[in-house]
Design a protein around this motif. Structure first.
Motif, PDB file in Angstrom:
ATOM      1  N   PHE A   1       3.762  17.128   1.028  1.00  0.00           N
ATOM      2  CA  PHE A   1       2.345  17.495   1.176  1.00  0.00           C
ATOM      3  C   PHE A   1       2.203  18.767   2.012  1.00  0.00           C
ATOM      4  CE2 PHE A   1       1.925  13.227  -0.324  1.00  0.00           C
ATOM      5  CZ  PHE A   1       0.707  13.189  -0.988  1.00  0.00           C
ATOM      6  N   VAL A   2       2.928  18.804   3.124  1.00  0.00           N
ATOM      7  CA  VAL A   2       2.799  19.956   4.033  1.00  0.00           C
ATOM      8  C   VAL A   2       3.231  21.239   3.312  1.00  0.00           C
ATOM      9  CG1 VAL A   2       3.640  20.943   6.210  1.00  0.00           C
ATOM     10  CG2 VAL A   2       2.961  18.537   6.111  1.00  0.00           C
ATOM     11  N   ASP A   3       4.221  21.122   2.425  1.00  0.00           N
ATOM     12  CA  ASP A   3       4.647  22.291   1.641  1.00  0.00           C
ATOM     13  C   ASP A   3       3.502  22.842   0.791  1.00  0.00           C
ATOM     14  OD1 ASP A   3       7.150  22.148   2.685  1.00  0.00           O
ATOM     15  OD2 ASP A   3       8.107  21.275   0.905  1.00  0.00           O
ATOM     16  N   LEU A   4       2.544  21.984   0.445  1.00  0.00           N
ATOM     17  CA  LEU A   4       1.387  22.421  -0.344  1.00  0.00           C
ATOM     18  C   LEU A   4       0.183  22.730   0.557  1.00  0.00           C
ATOM     19  CD1 LEU A   4       1.446  19.790  -3.284  1.00  0.00           C
ATOM     20  CD2 LEU A   4       2.401  22.111  -3.269  1.00  0.00           C
ATOM     21  N   GLY A   5       0.417  22.743   1.863  1.00  0.00           N
ATOM     22  CA  GLY A   5      -0.685  23.050   2.789  1.00  0.00           C
ATOM     23  C   GLY A   5      -1.599  21.856   3.049  1.00  0.00           C
ATOM     24  N   ILE A   6      -1.067  20.641   2.828  1.00  0.00           N
ATOM     25  CA  ILE A   6      -1.894  19.431   2.985  1.00  0.00           C
ATOM     26  C   ILE A   6      -1.327  18.564   4.118  1.00  0.00           C
ATOM     27  CG2 ILE A   6      -2.753  17.343   1.829  1.00  0.00           C
ATOM     28  CD1 ILE A   6      -2.142  18.755  -0.856  1.00  0.00           C
ATOM     29  N   GLN A   7      -2.214  18.066   4.979  1.00  0.00           N
ATOM     30  CA  GLN A   7      -1.789  17.173   6.067  1.00  0.00           C
ATOM     31  C   GLN A   7      -2.316  15.756   5.779  1.00  0.00           C
ATOM     32  OE1 GLN A   7       0.354  16.170   8.602  1.00  0.00           O
ATOM     33  NE2 GLN A   7      -0.052  18.237   9.377  1.00  0.00           N
ATOM     34  N   PRO A   8      -1.436  14.807   5.456  1.00  0.00           N
ATOM     35  CA  PRO A   8      -1.916  13.431   5.269  1.00  0.00           C
ATOM     36  C   PRO A   8      -2.289  12.812   6.615  1.00  0.00           C
ATOM     37  CG  PRO A   8       0.265  13.752   4.262  1.00  0.00           C
ATOM     38  CD  PRO A   8       0.005  14.927   5.151  1.00  0.00           C
ATOM     39  N   MET A   9      -3.486  12.242   6.677  1.00  0.00           N
ATOM     40  CA  MET A   9      -3.947  11.542   7.879  1.00  0.00           C
ATOM     41  C   MET A   9      -4.120  10.074   7.504  1.00  0.00           C
ATOM     42  SD  MET A   9      -4.139  13.870  10.208  1.00  0.00           S
ATOM     43  CE  MET A   9      -5.226  13.417  11.537  1.00  0.00           C
ATOM     44  N   MET A  10      -3.523   9.197   8.299  1.00  0.00           N
ATOM     45  CA  MET A  10      -3.512   7.795   7.891  1.00  0.00           C
ATOM     46  C   MET A  10      -3.765   6.872   9.080  1.00  0.00           C
ATOM     47  SD  MET A  10      -0.320   8.047   5.236  1.00  0.00           S
ATOM     48  CE  MET A  10      -0.774   7.078   3.826  1.00  0.00           C
ATOM     49  N   ALA A  11      -4.156   5.635   8.766  1.00  0.00           N
ATOM     50  CA  ALA A  11      -4.324   4.607   9.802  1.00  0.00           C
ATOM     51  C   ALA A  11      -3.888   3.276   9.223  1.00  0.00           C
ATOM     52  CB  ALA A  11      -5.780   4.523  10.240  1.00  0.00           C
ATOM     53  N   THR A  12      -3.354   2.413  10.085  1.00  0.00           N
ATOM     54  CA  THR A  12      -3.071   1.039   9.647  1.00  0.00           C
ATOM     55  C   THR A  12      -3.853   0.101  10.570  1.00  0.00           C
ATOM     56  OG1 THR A  12      -1.132   0.911  11.092  1.00  0.00           O
ATOM     57  CG2 THR A  12      -0.735   1.535   8.810  1.00  0.00           C
ATOM     58  N   GLU A  13      -4.422  -0.937   9.993  1.00  0.00           N
ATOM     59  CA  GLU A  13      -5.163  -1.926  10.802  1.00  0.00           C
ATOM     60  C   GLU A  13      -4.305  -3.179  10.844  1.00  0.00           C
ATOM     61  OE1 GLU A  13      -9.712  -1.551   9.736  1.00  0.00           O
ATOM     62  OE2 GLU A  13      -8.504  -1.645   7.933  1.00  0.00           O
ATOM     63  N   LEU A  14      -3.925  -3.580  12.032  1.00  0.00           N
ATOM     64  CA  LEU A  14      -2.931  -4.641  12.167  1.00  0.00           C
ATOM     65  C   LEU A  14      -3.587  -5.961  12.579  1.00  0.00           C
ATOM     66  CD1 LEU A  14       0.097  -4.908  11.864  1.00  0.00           C
ATOM     67  CD2 LEU A  14       0.363  -3.908  14.120  1.00  0.00           C
ATOM     68  N   GLU A  15      -3.381  -6.989  11.747  1.00  0.00           N
ATOM     69  CA  GLU A  15      -3.923  -8.323  12.068  1.00  0.00           C
ATOM     70  C   GLU A  15      -2.777  -9.246  12.490  1.00  0.00           C
ATOM     71  OE1 GLU A  15      -7.606  -8.232   8.841  1.00  0.00           O
ATOM     72  OE2 GLU A  15      -5.933  -9.603   8.515  1.00  0.00           O
TER      73      GLU A  15
ATOM     74  N   ASP B   1       0.204 -20.065   7.425  1.00  0.00           N
ATOM     75  CA  ASP B   1      -0.344 -21.414   7.271  1.00  0.00           C
ATOM     76  C   ASP B   1      -1.159 -21.478   5.974  1.00  0.00           C
ATOM     77  OD1 ASP B   1      -1.406 -23.990   8.009  1.00  0.00           O
ATOM     78  OD2 ASP B   1      -3.243 -22.976   8.622  1.00  0.00           O
ATOM     79  N   ASN B   2      -0.968 -22.562   5.222  1.00  0.00           N
ATOM     80  CA  ASN B   2      -1.700 -22.712   3.947  1.00  0.00           C
ATOM     81  C   ASN B   2      -3.203 -22.612   4.107  1.00  0.00           C
ATOM     82  OD1 ASN B   2       0.462 -23.215   2.261  1.00  0.00           O
ATOM     83  ND2 ASN B   2       0.538 -25.384   2.830  1.00  0.00           N
ATOM     84  N   ASN B   3      -3.703 -23.167   5.219  1.00  0.00           N
ATOM     85  CA  ASN B   3      -5.151 -23.311   5.343  1.00  0.00           C
ATOM     86  C   ASN B   3      -5.829 -22.181   6.119  1.00  0.00           C
ATOM     87  OD1 ASN B   3      -5.037 -25.796   3.968  1.00  0.00           O
ATOM     88  ND2 ASN B   3      -4.245 -26.737   5.849  1.00  0.00           N
ATOM     89  N   SER B   4      -5.052 -21.201   6.551  1.00  0.00           N
ATOM     90  CA  SER B   4      -5.638 -20.065   7.259  1.00  0.00           C
ATOM     91  C   SER B   4      -5.583 -18.834   6.365  1.00  0.00           C
ATOM     92  CB  SER B   4      -4.861 -19.758   8.537  1.00  0.00           C
ATOM     93  OG  SER B   4      -4.759 -20.907   9.339  1.00  0.00           O
ATOM     94  N   ALA B   5      -6.394 -17.830   6.720  1.00  0.00           N
ATOM     95  CA  ALA B   5      -6.324 -16.562   5.991  1.00  0.00           C
ATOM     96  C   ALA B   5      -4.966 -15.929   6.269  1.00  0.00           C
ATOM     97  CB  ALA B   5      -7.431 -15.636   6.467  1.00  0.00           C
ATOM     98  N   GLY B   6      -4.606 -14.957   5.437  1.00  0.00           N
ATOM     99  CA  GLY B   6      -3.385 -14.200   5.717  1.00  0.00           C
ATOM    100  C   GLY B   6      -3.691 -13.075   6.691  1.00  0.00           C
ATOM    101  N   SER B   7      -2.629 -12.426   7.191  1.00  0.00           N
ATOM    102  CA  SER B   7      -2.811 -11.258   8.055  1.00  0.00           C
ATOM    103  C   SER B   7      -2.435 -10.009   7.274  1.00  0.00           C
ATOM    104  CB  SER B   7      -1.943 -11.364   9.306  1.00  0.00           C
ATOM    105  OG  SER B   7      -2.455 -12.359  10.162  1.00  0.00           O
ATOM    106  N   SER B   8      -3.346  -9.049   7.298  1.00  0.00           N
ATOM    107  CA  SER B   8      -3.114  -7.836   6.508  1.00  0.00           C
ATOM    108  C   SER B   8      -2.818  -6.648   7.389  1.00  0.00           C
ATOM    109  CB  SER B   8      -4.347  -7.554   5.647  1.00  0.00           C
ATOM    110  OG  SER B   8      -5.464  -7.414   6.493  1.00  0.00           O
ATOM    111  N   SER B   9      -2.419  -5.588   6.723  1.00  0.00           N
ATOM    112  CA  SER B   9      -2.328  -4.290   7.379  1.00  0.00           C
ATOM    113  C   SER B   9      -2.851  -3.274   6.369  1.00  0.00           C
ATOM    114  CB  SER B   9      -0.880  -3.975   7.757  1.00  0.00           C
ATOM    115  OG  SER B   9      -0.837  -2.684   8.321  1.00  0.00           O
ATOM    116  N   HIS B  10      -4.184  -3.099   6.387  1.00  0.00           N
ATOM    117  CA  HIS B  10      -4.783  -2.136   5.459  1.00  0.00           C
ATOM    118  C   HIS B  10      -4.316  -0.729   5.818  1.00  0.00           C
ATOM    119  CE1 HIS B  10      -8.229  -5.287   5.280  1.00  0.00           C
ATOM    120  NE2 HIS B  10      -7.208  -5.621   4.511  1.00  0.00           N
TER     121      HIS B  10
END
Ligand code: ADP
Length: 455
Positions: A131-145, A253-262
C-alpha cells in the motif's frame, strides 16, 4: 499520553533505579508474546541490538507441541535459532509490572539476517508495504472482547474449567452499574495500557454476563497489531495480578455470546487525506473504497482461517448473537460480515465483523489488506449492499462454517499465495490441519453425555 521510551530514556531510568528489567518479545503464530526477560544493564549494552530464540517458536501449537512436517524447521533440522531484532520504536514501560519495560522484536534468519517470511510481523509488514508503495497508508483498529472471571487461572484449572464464577451475573452490554463492579480490574487494564503508550479509548460491558470490550484508537496497521498483542497480554497479566482470569476464546460457553475482534479499516494518503471518502458518491464511498471492499468480499473465504484460526472459533458464528454468518456488506448493520461505518464523514471505514478474539492480529490484518489490495488492483465492482437481517438472508455468501472448510479455502487461494508467498500459506495450512487433527482425536463430554446410554 505517556511517551514511548528511547534507549537513552531507558538508560536514564535504569540509572535512576526505576527500570531494571526489559522484556524482549517476538510474536508467535498464535499472536502471543514470546521472549526473554533481560536485566536492563545487559539489554542496554548488548541485547538492544539482537538476541536469539529457538526457531520452534514459529512451529508449535497453542500447547507448545513440536509439530512435525513444517518445511522451515523440525527435529531433523535440529531446531536452530532465529535472530530476534528489537524494534526500538516499540520500547515502552510496562506499568503493571514493577521496574519493567518491553520491546517487540522482528524475527530474522540467523545466518543472512533476512526477515523470516512466515513470522506474523513480517507477513503484515509486507502487505503494508504494498500500500505504501502506492502512496496509501492503511489505518486500522481491532476491538477486543473477553470474559472476566471472579477466580484465578489456577483455580479455574484445578476445577477442570467447570463452574467458573463470572465477574457478573447478567448481560452487561453498555451497563454502568454492572461494570462498576469490575472496575478494580478493568480500570487497571485501561490505565495500565495507557501508561504503556497505548491510546486506549474506552472499555464497556458486552452482551453476556462477565463480558467486556476494550477499544484502542485506530493507528497504522503494524502499530495496531502491536497494540493488540500487548493489550491482550496486559489483560491477562493484570487480571492474574488481581487473582482473576480472563479468556479470549472465541466461544468459551454454549450459552454465552462469543468474543469477537472486529477489524476497522480505512485508507489514507501518506499526507493524511482520507482516501475512502468521496462526498460526491453514494454513502461518501470513494471508488477506491468500493474496489477495496469488493476485494474483501470476493476473498472472504480465503482469509477466514486468519480471522478464525481454531476449531472453537467457528462455534461463535451463531445467528442472533451479533456474530456474523454471512459475508456481505451493509450500511451500519451489525448482522453483516462487513459493516459500513461513518458513512459520508471523514471517519468512513469498513468494519469486518468476522474475526474472533482468538485471532492473531498480524495475520488477520494482513489477510484483510491482501484481499482489499486484490480488489483495488483488479478494480473489482462492488455488489449492491444488503439491506435487512442478514441472518435470514437467502442465497447470499456464507462465512465458512468450519476450520476444515476454511483451511481448504486458504490452501486453494491463489490470491494469498501470491500476496504472502506460497511457502507461507503452506506453513499456516499445515498449522490449521494440525489443529483440526488434534480436535478430531478427542472424545468430548458432549459425545459421552449424548451417547453413553442411548447409543
Ligand atoms: P462502534 O461502537 O460503532 O463499533 P467506535 O466509534 O467505538 O465504533 O469505533 C470502533 C473503532 O474504530 C475504534 O477502535 C476506533 O479507533 C476505530 N476507528 C475510528 N475511525 C476509524 C478509521 N477512520 N479507520 C479505522 N478505524 C477507525
Amino acid at each position: 499520553m505517556r511517551k514511548m521510551l528511547t534507549l537513552e530514556h531507558l538508560e536514564e531510568e535504569f540509572a535512576a533505579g526505576t527500570i531494571d528489567t526489559v522484556l524482549a518479545c517476538m510474536v508467535d503464530m498464535q499472536g502471543r508474546l514470546m521472549g526473554k526477560r533481560f536485566h536492563a544493564d545487559y539489554f542496554i549494552n548488548n541485547a538492544y541490538d539482537e538476541t536469539h530464540s529457538c526457531n520452534y517458536l514459529l512451529a508449535t501449537d497453542l500447547e507448545m507441541a513440536t509439530v512435525e512436517g513444517y518445511k522451515s524447521t523440525g527435529w531433523k533440522a535440529g531446531y536452530g535459532d532465529y535472530v530476534m531484532k528489537p524494534d526500538l520504536s516499540t520500547l515502552r514501560r510496562v506499568p503493571w509490572l514493577e521496574g519493567t519495560a518491553l520491546v517487540l522484536c522482528d524475527v530474522l534468519d540467523h545466518h543472512d539476517y533476512q526477515p523470516i517470511a512466515h513470522s506474523p510481523r513480517a507477513i503484515l509488514r509486507k502487505q503494508i508495504e504494498r500500500f505504501v508503495d502506492l502512496g496509501i497508508q492503511p489505518m486500522m483498529a481491532t476491538e477486543l472482547e473477553f470474559f472476566l472471571f471472579d477466580q484465578s487461572y489456577a483455580e479455574a484449572c484445578q476445577a477442570g474449567y467447570r463452574g467458573m464464577p463470572l465477574a457478573s451475573n447478567y448481560n452487561e452490554d453498555y451497563h454502568i452499574f454492572q461494570t462498576t463492579k469490575e472496575e478494580v480490574v478493568i480500570r487497571a487494564m485501561r490505565n495500565g495500557v495507557y501508561g504503556a503508550g497505548i491510546p486506549v479509548e474506552c472499555s464497556k460491558g458486552e452482551a453476556s454476563a462477565g463480558q467486556a470490550e476494550i477499544n484502542i484508537k485506530y493507528d497504522k496497521a503494524l502499530t495496531t497489531a502491536d497494540h493488540h498483542s500487548i493489550v491482550k497480554n496486559a489483560c491477562k497479566e493484570i487480571a492474574w495480578g488481581h487473582g482473576k482470569a480472563v479468556t479470549f476464546m472465541a466461544k468459551w460457553d454454549n450459552n454465552s455470546a462469543g468474543s469477537s475482534s472486529h477489524v476497522h479499516q480505512s485508507m489514507w494518503s501518506l499526507e493524511g487525506q482520507p482516501l475512502f471518502l468521496d462526498e460526491s458518491r453514494e454513502h461518501g464511498m470513494s471508488q477506491m473504497m468500493c474496489h477495496y471492499l469488493a476485494g474483501l468480499l470476493a476473498h472472504a473465504d480465503d482469509v477466514t482461517c486468519f480471522l478464525a484460526p481454531y476449531v472453537n472459533s467457528y462455534k461463535r458464528f451463531c445467528e442472533g448473537t451479533f456474530a456474523p454468518t454471512k459475508a456481505i456488506w451493509s450500511l451500519d448493520n451489525r448482522t453483516a460480515g462487513f459493516r459500513l461505518c461513518g458513512a459520508n464523514t471523514k471517519a468512513i471505514r469498513i468494519e469486518c465483523r468476522i474475526g474472533g478474539a482468538d485471532l492473531n492480529p498480524y495475520l488477520a490484518l494482513a489477510g484483510q489488506l491482501a484481499a482489499g489490495m486484490a480488489g483495488i488492483e483488479q478494480q473489482l465492482e462492488l455488489e449492491t449492499e444488503f439491506v435487512g437481517n442478514a441472518y435470514g438472508g437467502q442465497d447470499i455468501r456464507e462465512v465458512p462454517n468450519t476450520l476444515r472448510e476454511a483451511t481448504e479455502k486458504l490452501d486453494q487461494s491463489t490470491m494469498l499465495r501470491e500476496a504472502f508467498g506460497s511457502d507461507v500459506i503452506d506453513h499456516y495450512v499445515h498449522a490449521a490441519r494440525w489443529e483440526q487433527r488434534q480436535y478430531d482425536k478427542q472424545v468430548t463430554d458432549w459425545e459421552v453425555a449424548r451417547g453413553f446410554e442411548r447409543a
